[in-house]
Design an enzyme around this catalytic site. Sequence first.
Site, PDB file in Angstrom:
ATOM      1  CB  SER A  92      -0.915   0.022   1.234  1.00 43.43           C
ATOM      2  OG  SER A  92      -1.584   1.262   1.329  1.00 43.43           O
ATOM      3  CG  HIS A 112      -2.853   4.886   2.163  1.00 41.92           C
ATOM      4  ND1 HIS A 112      -3.324   6.154   2.395  1.00 41.92           N
ATOM      5  CD2 HIS A 112      -3.642   4.367   1.182  1.00 41.92           C
ATOM      6  CE1 HIS A 112      -4.362   6.405   1.611  1.00 41.92           C
ATOM      7  NE2 HIS A 112      -4.564   5.336   0.859  1.00 41.92           N
ATOM      8  CG  ASP A 145      -7.410   7.312   0.045  1.00 42.61           C
ATOM      9  OD1 ASP A 145      -6.663   7.338  -0.950  1.00 42.61           O
ATOM     10  OD2 ASP A 145      -7.667   6.270   0.693  1.00 42.61           O
ATOM     11  CD  GLU A 152      -8.068   3.561  -5.199  1.00 41.32           C
ATOM     12  OE1 GLU A 152      -7.305   4.338  -4.586  1.00 41.32           O
ATOM     13  OE2 GLU A 152      -8.203   2.365  -4.889  1.00 41.32           O
ATOM     14  CG  HIS A 162      -4.648   6.900  -3.967  1.00 41.15           C
ATOM     15  ND1 HIS A 162      -4.638   5.914  -2.999  1.00 41.15           N
ATOM     16  CD2 HIS A 162      -3.342   7.148  -4.225  1.00 41.15           C
ATOM     17  CE1 HIS A 162      -3.385   5.586  -2.701  1.00 41.15           C
ATOM     18  NE2 HIS A 162      -2.582   6.324  -3.445  1.00 41.15           N
TER      19      HIS A 162
END
Length: 307
Positions: free
Chosen positions: A163, A165, A172, A215, A218
Amino acid sequence: MKRRVNTKAFAGLFACIFLIVAAVRLINKKPADKTEKEPAATSASQTFIETAGTGTQSGDTTGSLNNSEPAVSVDSSGASYVDNIMIVNKTYSLPATYNPGALDSKVQSAFDEMSSDAKGKNLTIWIASGYRSYEDQKTLYDKYVAIDGQTEADTYSSRPGHSEHQTGLCFDLNTVEDSFARTDEGKWVAENCWKYGFIIRYPEGKEDVTGYKYEPWHLRYVGKDIAKDIYDRKICLEEYLGVKSEYEDSSASTGMSTSDNSSQTGFSLSTGTEVTTVPDIDSDSDITASPGNSDDVSGYETGIKFY
């Protein structure tokens, strides 16, 4: 007298031989010069190939991946880089120990500037989910697998260690729903985020390249110059770097059933152990995040999906 004549004859003969040798060398020198110049053209070609290896050629918006992967370096923390750009996707992962603990300060500053400019246009954007640890991502991913099955979950959620993140370089925005792309905020972000060093990490139409669904919420920080290049060429980060995004065991199965909302027992990809899960989220829920939401896994209690 006879001896002197012979001496002159020999001198003349040597002179002729010298002239012939000199002429031969002169004739051979031209091809040699040409041969010496050819590597310059080859060098330019090699430079082009190396540049193409870090993205598609200038002006090329087809976004085709290169046949071979570029040189990838791994630092002491376990992060992978191509041309000093960190890459985390289905092919390149981070170890569980990689833990910056928060968004990178440059990322936060860039977002603050972007948010301020958006506010000046009566638009409101906020970070719904920022940095996320390996453990939090594991919890999210396993729950999504329990709900939708591994094949479907892999299209919208990253396995732990894969990920972005976890890098502290992405976040996000707002509602974390497809509908964000149709809002005024979503449209403005799509058209202007590159000015602040951000890219839409998983753009529409690039699902087969990034490995993830579109997305619009994102954003990934790559710096202003690179962000502009990616935006102008309408490509994704994988295409820019010339890398792939594929799990090695893409055909693996967790064995978790999703036919109903009851408890299920299956195999956790992230832990390698058998687990029993009780899905606690309605995947069709319309509940979304709100300003000030933290980026932990509490979204499962309210029906919010964090990817």
